[in-house]
Motif scaffolding. Structure first.
Motif, short mmCIF file in Angstrom:
data_model
loop_
_atom_site.label_atom_id
_atom_site.label_comp_id
_atom_site.label_asym_id
_atom_site.label_seq_id
_atom_site.Cartn_x
_atom_site.Cartn_y
_atom_site.Cartn_z
N ASP A 66 -5.42 12.27 4.24
CA ASP A 66 -5.05 11.18 3.34
C ASP A 66 -5.69 9.91 3.89
O ASP A 66 -5.80 9.74 5.11
CB ASP A 66 -3.51 11.06 3.34
CG ASP A 66 -3.01 10.16 2.22
OD1 ASP A 66 -3.80 9.83 1.31
OD2 ASP A 66 -1.82 9.78 2.27
N ARG A 91 -0.70 0.58 6.76
CA ARG A 91 0.71 0.49 6.40
C ARG A 91 1.44 1.65 7.08
O ARG A 91 1.28 2.80 6.69
CB ARG A 91 0.87 0.62 4.88
CG ARG A 91 0.20 -0.51 4.09
CD ARG A 91 0.37 -0.29 2.61
NE ARG A 91 -0.09 1.05 2.24
CZ ARG A 91 0.45 1.78 1.27
NH1 ARG A 91 1.47 1.32 0.58
NH2 ARG A 91 -0.04 2.97 0.99
N GLN A 108 5.43 8.13 4.68
CA GLN A 108 5.48 8.72 3.33
C GLN A 108 4.80 10.09 3.32
O GLN A 108 5.32 11.06 2.76
CB GLN A 108 4.79 7.78 2.33
CG GLN A 108 4.86 8.26 0.88
CD GLN A 108 3.85 7.55 -0.02
OE1 GLN A 108 3.12 6.65 0.42
NE2 GLN A 108 3.79 7.96 -1.28
N THR A 163 -1.39 10.01 -1.73
CA THR A 163 -0.41 10.62 -0.84
C THR A 163 0.44 11.65 -1.58
O THR A 163 0.68 12.76 -1.08
CB THR A 163 0.45 9.51 -0.20
OG1 THR A 163 -0.42 8.55 0.41
CG2 THR A 163 1.40 10.09 0.84
MG MG Z 1 -0.98 6.60 0.19
#
Ligand code: MG
Ligand code: GDP
Length: 446
Positions: A191, A142, A148, A115
């Motif tokens: 990602d 998640r 994020q 990420t």
């Molecule tokens: Mg990640």
């Protein structure tokens, strides 16, 4: 220590004209040890030593070198080539040759730095390549992972395609692709989720995403701190996906390079980028030669060559010379760029750590804090100059000096001092260019 051990071997190897099984055996044992100490996986070490042996045996020893030095040269060349030095500079470039958007798929274990690297790549592509970038997270396990990615994407000013943790990764990827096409994005970075260990379901999931969007780049992101353990992860990902390149993260830690060599050994794919900080500007094009030096400990190798007092290993000297930019004109613009480079490497003290041991010794008594401060003042003065003044510092007249001093908040004398220091440095560079490298290295010793 390793240096002393190698030095002893080199001494006993003097006076032989050819590299032979007998006179290289002991040295190769030490090289093998050095690689194992750098946490390179054993199969990679074996293959490497076999290669070096094949290249070295029978090689004539140039008159000015001892067999030990000649062997060190072969080792260094082989190592750099294994790290990808022969692949050429294109190897570390990303491909875009395709109808946009060019899709980049990120693969790797959880915590590898995927990420973060998406954010770094988005920044690099936007700023250096002037690309319109969209990112999307297919990490549906998640919710925090999606948030994020949104956060790093916004930090670098790229576009973010929101995804829901309830969607399927393949659907997310296809929806983002559709959006990217309609909004004329040049690049779509996908990602993905990573598990703590390799598992079959994860591999199938990312393979499905790959099959659905057919990325032009599939980058395997791997934590350099894993050392030789990286070899198993690399094998699993490389078997499951047609990787196009590797991103080696966390090289700012004390990783010794074992991961780099092991991953190259297993995948054969170029390491395109290195992550060198948590910050989103902490991404660099991978430098194979520098990595090779890091693995063998250039400090040790150069000290060893010095020890033998028969001149300097040619490859090492050239490498070093290239680093301090020989052969071109060197003006204050270059100097400014180098100061910036130096800061990125962690300032004076960070730079010192990366220099071969003999230079560290030469500068042994220097006060790093003091040096750091004076470098900052220099930078202030250089920043107060126009580009033209930086290109031709000899043209800076008294009135300009006063302006520079005021701009940088220093006395005019300090500007004078800096300019004369730079003048000295410039003439040193000229000497280097005239082939004085070896002379200079010798003189630095004493
Ligand atoms: Mg990640
Ligand atoms: P992911 O699970 O693969 O997506 O990994 P993340 O991108 O979330 O990164 C995991 C951790 O490693 C985070 O704390 C990052 O800040 C850190 N990290 C990633 N790349 C680097 C790097 O190049 N250097 C350092 N020091 N930390 C990094």
């Amino acid at each position: 220590n390793l240096t002393q051990r190698l030095a002893k071997v080199v001494k006993t190897m003097r006076g032989e004209a050819r590299l032979t099984e007998a006179n290289t055996a002991e040295m190769l044992r030490e090289v093998r040890l050095a690689l194992l100490e750098a946490d390179v996986a054993l199969p990679a070490v074996r293959e490497f030593i076999a290669n070096v042996k094949q290249k070295a045996l029978g090689e004539e020893v140039i008159a000015s070198l001892t067999p030990g030095q000649a062997l060190v040269g072969v080792v260094q060349r082989e190592l750099a080539s294994l790290m990808g030095a022969d692949l050429g500079p294109e190897a570390s470039q990303l491909s875009f040759a395709q109808q946009p958007p060019a899709i980049i798929l990120m693969a790797g274990l959880q915590g590898a730095g995927k990420t973060t690297t998406v954010g770094k790549l988005a920044k690099y592509l936007r700023e250096q390549k002037k690309k319109k970038v969209l990112t999307v997270s297919a990490d549906v396990y998640r919710p925090a992972a999606i948030a994020q990615l949104k956060s790093v994407t916004e930090q670098v000013g790229a576009d973010f395609f929101p995804s829901l943790a309830t969607d399927k990764p393949v659907d997310i990827a296809l929806a983002a692709l559709d959006y990217a096409k309609r909004h004329f994005h040049d690049v779509l970075i996908i990602d993905t989720a990573g598990r703590l260990g390799i598992d079959e379901a994860m591999m199938q999931e990312i393979s499905a995403v790959h099959a659905a969007v057919k990325p032009i780049e599939t980058l395997f992101v791997v934590d350099a701190m894993l050392g030789q353990d990286a070899i198993n992860t690399a094998k699993a990902f490389s078997d499951a996906l047609p990787l196009t390149g590797i991103v080696l993260t966390k090289l700012d830690g004390d990783a010794r390079g074992g991961a780099a060599l092991s991953v190259r050994h297993i995948t054969g794919k170029p390491i395109k980028f290195a992550g060198v900080a948590e910050k989103l500007d902490g991404l660099e094009a991978f430098d194979a030669t520098r990595m090779a030096s890091r693995i063998l400990g250039m400090g040790d190798i150069l000290a060893l060559v010095e020890e033998a007092k028969k001149g300097v290993d040619v490859a090492a000297a050239k490498n070093l010379a290239d680093k301090i930019k020989v052969g071109g004109k060197f003006d204050l613009n270059d100097f400014k760029a180098q100061l910036g480079q130096m800061k990125k490497m962690g300032g004076m003290s960070g730079l010192m750590d990366k220099l071969p041991a003999q230079f560290q010794q030469a500068a042994g008594g220097a006060n790093m804090d003091q040096a750091e401060k004076s470098v900052r003042r220099m930078e202030g003065m250089i920043n107060s100059m126009t580009a033209q003044e930086r290109a031709k510092p000899e043209l800076i007249k008294a009135s300009r000096k006063r302006r520079i001093a005021t701009g940088a908040g220093v006395q005019v004398q300090e500007v004078n001092r800096m300019l004369s220091q730079f003048d000295q440095m410039q003439s040193m560079m000229k000497k280097l260019k005239g082939g004085g490298m070896m002379k200079m290295m010798r003189s630095m010793k004493g």
